[in-house]
Enzyme design. Structure first.
Site, PDB file in Angstrom:
ATOM      1  N   LYS A 108     -15.563 -40.085  49.982  1.00  0.00           N
ATOM      2  CA  LYS A 108     -17.002 -39.797  49.913  1.00  0.00           C
ATOM      3  C   LYS A 108     -17.391 -39.148  48.578  1.00  0.00           C
ATOM      4  O   LYS A 108     -18.508 -39.327  48.101  1.00  0.00           O
ATOM      5  CB  LYS A 108     -17.416 -38.920  51.100  1.00  0.00           C
ATOM      6  CG  LYS A 108     -17.377 -39.668  52.433  1.00  0.00           C
ATOM      7  CD  LYS A 108     -18.397 -40.804  52.455  1.00  0.00           C
ATOM      8  CE  LYS A 108     -18.408 -41.561  53.767  1.00  0.00           C
ATOM      9  NZ  LYS A 108     -19.372 -42.685  53.781  1.00  0.00           N
TER      10      LYS A 108
ATOM     11  N   ILE B 197     -23.866 -35.601  62.279  1.00  0.00           N
ATOM     12  CA  ILE B 197     -24.901 -36.409  62.925  1.00  0.00           C
ATOM     13  C   ILE B 197     -24.346 -36.967  64.237  1.00  0.00           C
ATOM     14  O   ILE B 197     -23.180 -37.399  64.289  1.00  0.00           O
ATOM     15  CB  ILE B 197     -25.319 -37.584  61.996  1.00  0.00           C
ATOM     16  CG1 ILE B 197     -25.661 -37.083  60.581  1.00  0.00           C
ATOM     17  CG2 ILE B 197     -26.491 -38.354  62.613  1.00  0.00           C
ATOM     18  CD1 ILE B 197     -26.823 -36.129  60.466  1.00  0.00           C
TER      19      ILE B 197
ATOM     20  N   SER C 149     -24.404 -51.927  62.944  1.00  0.00           N
ATOM     21  CA  SER C 149     -24.335 -52.201  64.391  1.00  0.00           C
ATOM     22  C   SER C 149     -24.202 -50.953  65.244  1.00  0.00           C
ATOM     23  O   SER C 149     -24.222 -51.037  66.467  1.00  0.00           O
ATOM     24  CB  SER C 149     -23.135 -53.121  64.690  1.00  0.00           C
ATOM     25  OG  SER C 149     -23.289 -54.337  64.034  1.00  0.00           O
TER      26      SER C 149
ATOM     27  N   GLY D  96     -22.515 -51.862  58.131  1.00  0.00           N
ATOM     28  CA  GLY D  96     -22.269 -50.932  59.233  1.00  0.00           C
ATOM     29  C   GLY D  96     -23.522 -50.711  60.060  1.00  0.00           C
ATOM     30  O   GLY D  96     -23.730 -49.627  60.609  1.00  0.00           O
TER      31      GLY D  96
ATOM     32  N   SER E 129     -21.968 -38.174  52.005  1.00  0.00           N
ATOM     33  CA  SER E 129     -21.736 -37.158  53.046  1.00  0.00           C
ATOM     34  C   SER E 129     -21.809 -35.771  52.419  1.00  0.00           C
ATOM     35  O   SER E 129     -21.625 -35.623  51.202  1.00  0.00           O
ATOM     36  CB  SER E 129     -20.330 -37.365  53.644  1.00  0.00           C
ATOM     37  OG  SER E 129     -19.995 -36.326  54.542  1.00  0.00           O
TER      38      SER E 129
ATOM     39  N   TYR F  55     -10.782 -38.815  53.653  1.00  0.00           N
ATOM     40  CA  TYR F  55     -12.213 -39.044  53.869  1.00  0.00           C
ATOM     41  C   TYR F  55     -13.034 -38.371  52.765  1.00  0.00           C
ATOM     42  O   TYR F  55     -13.937 -38.980  52.184  1.00  0.00           O
ATOM     43  CB  TYR F  55     -12.613 -38.505  55.245  1.00  0.00           C
ATOM     44  CG  TYR F  55     -14.068 -38.732  55.596  1.00  0.00           C
ATOM     45  CD1 TYR F  55     -14.495 -39.964  56.074  1.00  0.00           C
ATOM     46  CD2 TYR F  55     -15.022 -37.720  55.430  1.00  0.00           C
ATOM     47  CE1 TYR F  55     -15.830 -40.193  56.389  1.00  0.00           C
ATOM     48  CE2 TYR F  55     -16.349 -37.934  55.737  1.00  0.00           C
ATOM     49  CZ  TYR F  55     -16.757 -39.166  56.227  1.00  0.00           C
ATOM     50  OH  TYR F  55     -18.087 -39.381  56.526  1.00  0.00           O
TER      51      TYR F  55
ATOM     52  N   ASN G  42     -23.603 -48.540  53.956  1.00  0.00           N
ATOM     53  CA  ASN G  42     -23.451 -47.465  54.939  1.00  0.00           C
ATOM     54  C   ASN G  42     -22.137 -47.522  55.720  1.00  0.00           C
ATOM     55  O   ASN G  42     -21.688 -46.514  56.266  1.00  0.00           O
ATOM     56  CB  ASN G  42     -24.638 -47.541  55.913  1.00  0.00           C
ATOM     57  CG  ASN G  42     -24.427 -46.746  57.171  1.00  0.00           C
ATOM     58  OD1 ASN G  42     -24.567 -45.513  57.178  1.00  0.00           O
ATOM     59  ND2 ASN G  42     -24.067 -47.425  58.251  1.00  0.00           N
TER      60      ASN G  42
ATOM     61  N   ILE H 279     -25.607 -44.337  62.625  1.00  0.00           N
ATOM     62  CA  ILE H 279     -26.594 -44.158  61.555  1.00  0.00           C
ATOM     63  C   ILE H 279     -27.097 -45.520  61.070  1.00  0.00           C
ATOM     64  O   ILE H 279     -28.302 -45.720  60.858  1.00  0.00           O
ATOM     65  CB  ILE H 279     -25.965 -43.358  60.387  1.00  0.00           C
ATOM     66  CG1 ILE H 279     -25.690 -41.914  60.823  1.00  0.00           C
ATOM     67  CG2 ILE H 279     -26.871 -43.376  59.155  1.00  0.00           C
ATOM     68  CD1 ILE H 279     -24.867 -41.102  59.822  1.00  0.00           C
TER      69      ILE H 279
END
Ligand SMILES: NC(=O)c1ccc[n+]([C@@H]2O[C@H](COP(=O)([O-])OP(=O)(O)OC[C@H]3O[C@@H](n4cnc5c(N)ncnc54)[C@H](O)[C@@H]3O)[C@@H](O)[C@H]2O)c1
Length: 248
Positions: A137, A166, A16, A14, A120, A133, A68, A19
């Protein structure tokens, strides 16, 4: 004392956007050569075969792996479809598991390495509309603790960062709305959201030899959010300016 990753090879899933992109920049700034595994370059962490090929494509030692990649999904508990649940778990949890498993297989024979997971605050915290979600996490911390036990004897460390809110493309909707921010950031002792670079700095530290005695740790990068059970800010002590609370 320097955070030095010269001659280290790193993988960031991840990497690209958001974070992950900041983690890539931070590791490169410390001297690492970084490989990005992202949907943007055809690597889906939930696809075990594709991911394995990507790892196999890197010759020599892999010193740092950052798991990530993730997606944000929102739905009420009752309304969450099987498709949404499956997709969230496939990317956020199975994707992290695949990444850790393949990283560990490379690092155990090396007798060195550092893995960092992006978990998270939602690994701990209840928040409505985020059951899939949050479950994904929370599961990431299950991988963390077990892997720390198994990999420690091989001098392979594994840690996690737990970001709060974030500023990334994932959270653009919230950051575009001052009303949401004003309310949300009441609960942040630092009075504001985080920048992706602030998470990346923590990841670079955990990835480096400066964290040589740290494994199995989950580091909150949340402006104090999880310490603030009853909220910190109100209109008596502060005022909300654009995207943050400041003292009167
Ligand atoms: N932004 C926040 O407030 C926040 C807070 C806590 C945790 N996180 C976590 O941080 C991580 C990064 O989030 P972000 O905010 O930078 O999001 P983002 O959407 O900006 O970036 C996510 C990146 O992951 C990639 N990705 C998505 N699915 C993938 C897959 N199946 N395989 C490979 N790559 C994939 C995307 O292409 C993208 O480049 C996620 O795990 C997210 O859950 C974010």
């Amino acid at each position: 004392m320097r955070l030095d990753l010269t001659n280290r090879t790193a993988v960031v899933t991840g990497g690209s956007s958001g974070i992950g992109a900041s983690i890539v920049s931070a590791l490169e700034a410390c001297g690492a050569k970084v490989h990005i595994f992202d949907l943007a370059n055809g690597i889906d962490v939930s696809n075990r075969e594709t991911l394995e090929k990507a790892f196999d494509g890197i010759p020599g030692d892999i010193d740092v792996v950052v798991a990530n990649a993730g997606i944000g999904t929102t739905s009420g508990l009752v309304e969450t479809s099987k498709e949404l649940w499956d997709r969230t778990i496939a990317i956020n949890l199975t994707g992290a598991y695949n990444t850790v498993q393949l990283a560990a297989a490379r690092m155990k024979p090396q007798r060195k390495g550092s893995i960092v997971l992006t978990a998270s605050t939602n690994s701990y915290d209840g928040e409505p509309m985020l059951s899939a979600y949050n479950a994904s996490k929370a599961g990431v911390l299950g991988i963390l603790h077990t892997a720390a036990c198994e990999l420690g004897p091989y001098q392979v460390r594994i840690n996690a960062v737990c970001p709060g809110l974030i500023r990334t493309p994932l959270t653009k909707g919230s950051f575009d709305s001052p009303e949401i921010l004003k309310d949300y950031f009441r609960h942040m002792p630092l009075g504001r959201g985080g920048e992706p670079e602030e998470v990346a700095n923590a990841v670079a530290f955990l990835a480096s030899d400066l964290a040589s005695y740290i494994t199995g740790a989950a580091l909150l990068v949340d402006g104090g959010q999880l310490s603030s059970k009853f909220g910190t800010w109100n209109d008596d002590i502060g005022e909300f300016r654009k995207d943050r609370w400041v003292l009167r």
